[in-house]
Design a protein around this motif. Structure first.
Motif, PDB file in Angstrom:
ATOM      1  N   PRO A 151      17.205 -17.861  -9.450  1.00 56.03           N
ATOM      2  CA  PRO A 151      16.974 -19.310  -9.307  1.00 56.03           C
ATOM      3  C   PRO A 151      15.490 -19.635  -9.404  1.00 56.03           C
ATOM      4  O   PRO A 151      14.630 -18.762  -9.189  1.00 56.03           O
ATOM      5  CB  PRO A 151      17.506 -19.598  -7.902  1.00 56.03           C
ATOM      6  CG  PRO A 151      17.256 -18.329  -7.150  1.00 56.03           C
ATOM      7  CD  PRO A 151      17.473 -17.215  -8.154  1.00 56.03           C
TER       8      PRO A 151
ATOM      9  N   TYR B 158      17.872 -23.246  -2.721  1.00 53.55           N
ATOM     10  CA  TYR B 158      19.051 -23.229  -3.583  1.00 53.55           C
ATOM     11  C   TYR B 158      20.350 -23.227  -2.777  1.00 53.55           C
ATOM     12  O   TYR B 158      21.410 -22.850  -3.282  1.00 53.55           O
ATOM     13  CB  TYR B 158      19.015 -22.055  -4.571  1.00 53.55           C
ATOM     14  CG  TYR B 158      18.873 -20.674  -3.976  1.00 53.55           C
ATOM     15  CD1 TYR B 158      19.989 -19.888  -3.678  1.00 53.55           C
ATOM     16  CD2 TYR B 158      17.611 -20.133  -3.736  1.00 53.55           C
ATOM     17  CE1 TYR B 158      19.857 -18.619  -3.155  1.00 53.55           C
ATOM     18  CE2 TYR B 158      17.466 -18.861  -3.214  1.00 53.55           C
ATOM     19  CZ  TYR B 158      18.593 -18.108  -2.928  1.00 53.55           C
ATOM     20  OH  TYR B 158      18.445 -16.842  -2.403  1.00 53.55           O
TER      21      TYR B 158
ATOM     22  N   HIS C 262      25.754 -26.526  -4.402  1.00 57.90           N
ATOM     23  CA  HIS C 262      24.418 -26.587  -5.013  1.00 57.90           C
ATOM     24  C   HIS C 262      24.483 -25.973  -6.411  1.00 57.90           C
ATOM     25  O   HIS C 262      25.079 -24.913  -6.594  1.00 57.90           O
ATOM     26  CB  HIS C 262      23.421 -25.822  -4.145  1.00 57.90           C
ATOM     27  CG  HIS C 262      21.993 -26.092  -4.487  1.00 57.90           C
ATOM     28  ND1 HIS C 262      21.399 -25.652  -5.653  1.00 57.90           N
ATOM     29  CD2 HIS C 262      21.026 -26.772  -3.807  1.00 57.90           C
ATOM     30  CE1 HIS C 262      20.137 -26.036  -5.681  1.00 57.90           C
ATOM     31  NE2 HIS C 262      19.877 -26.715  -4.574  1.00 57.90           N
TER      32      HIS C 262
ATOM     33  N   ARG D  37      22.503 -24.329  -8.049  1.00 56.89           N
ATOM     34  CA  ARG D  37      21.887 -23.008  -8.124  1.00 56.89           C
ATOM     35  C   ARG D  37      22.412 -22.063  -7.049  1.00 56.89           C
ATOM     36  O   ARG D  37      21.760 -21.064  -6.742  1.00 56.89           O
ATOM     37  CB  ARG D  37      20.369 -23.128  -8.007  1.00 56.89           C
ATOM     38  CG  ARG D  37      19.718 -23.660  -9.266  1.00 56.89           C
ATOM     39  CD  ARG D  37      19.701 -22.636 -10.377  1.00 56.89           C
ATOM     40  NE  ARG D  37      19.030 -23.152 -11.565  1.00 56.89           N
ATOM     41  CZ  ARG D  37      18.509 -22.394 -12.520  1.00 56.89           C
ATOM     42  NH1 ARG D  37      18.606 -21.082 -12.437  1.00 56.89           N
ATOM     43  NH2 ARG D  37      17.924 -22.940 -13.565  1.00 56.89           N
TER      44      ARG D  37
END
Length: 261
Positions: free
Chosen positions: A41, A46, A98, A100
């Motif tokens: 990421p 993240y 999320h 990521r």
């Protein structure tokens, strides 16, 4: 049967985010290989308290078990169950929505006395060598078809392309992504060898253009998986003006699994 596995981190000071396994059941009938490339990421939050390496290990371990112990499952079904199992292990502590949230590319192959099944999701590669030496490359090329201009911003990529229609897909927390994978089944008699590689190893073809996929497999077969990674590292180091690497990281985690059936 000959098998070989090499996985080398891009940076010795960082955890290797790849996962690789070759499994041969005690019955001696068939086997499976699993290769994941964890998606690093961007810097910042993240949504998860766990590392990408943790995720790759969890997902890869589940996939290895399911592909062998649950042979009645198709490979997409095995991947879907592995994703669900991994998501359940941290859903109470992490924001799995999320964009990521930890995720990975997937190469999965399973063979029996009669067939060879395969699954590829995102930009790792599977090479299939026939008894006559012909090499077929199994790729999920959706990421390569995304216009480069749309990948300049991580925020834009996450909002419009990552795990979305018209973009590309990786194994994260949604088990339905398994249906997006490139899959197929071949007669066992048509397959002599398999090679699964993360994009840190496929750079030899895709970034440095040192040969084609048949040439790459020849290097692995004759010199070993470690020799291919060594060649890639030498090319990366020599590319001081980034003619080939461009904005890519200097050294990426590189994994090669080779199996002669």
């Amino acid at each position: 049967m000959r098998t070989e596995l090499v996985s080398e981190p891009g940076d010795p000071d960082r955890a290797n985010e790849d996962f690789a396994a070759v499994a041969l059941p005690a019955s001696g009938q068939g086997g499976a290989l699993v290769v994941l490339d964890g998606v690093t990421p961007p810097r910042g939050e993240y949504g998860c308290r766990h590392s990408v390496a943790w995720f790759s290990s969890r997902l890869g371990g589940a996939l290895t078990e399911l592909s062998l112990s649950e042979r009645d499952l198709t490979l997409p079904e095995a991947l879907a169950q592995a994703i669900s199992r991994t998501a359940a292990s941290h859903a109470q502590t992490c924001d799995l929505s999320h964009p990521r949230t930890p995720q990975a590319t997937v190469v999965l192959a399973r063979w029996s006395a009669e067939t060879v099944e395969y699954l590829v999701l995102s930009d790792s590669a599977l090479l299939v060598a026939a008894p006559d030496g012909t090499v077929t490359t199994i790729l999920d090329d959706r990421l390569s078809r995304v216009p480069r201009a749309t990948l300049t911003s991580a925020a834009l990529t996450d909002a419009t392309l990552r795990n979305q229609e018209g973009g590309f897909f990786t194994a994260a927390a949604d088990p339905s992504v398994a249906s997006r994978a490139v899959t197929g089944t071949l007669p066992r008699s048509s397959v002599h060898a398999l090679a699964a590689l993360t994009d840190g190893a496929t750079r030899w073809v895709e970034k440095f253009h040192e040969g084609d996929w048949t040439d790459l497999l020849t290097v692995v077969r004759k010199e070993g998986a470690g020799a291919l990674v060594e060649r890639v590292r030498a090319l990366e180091t020599a590319d001081t003006d980034r003619t080939h690497l461009g904005r890519s990281k200097r050294h990426d985690d590189a994994t090669v699994v080779y199996a002669e059936l």
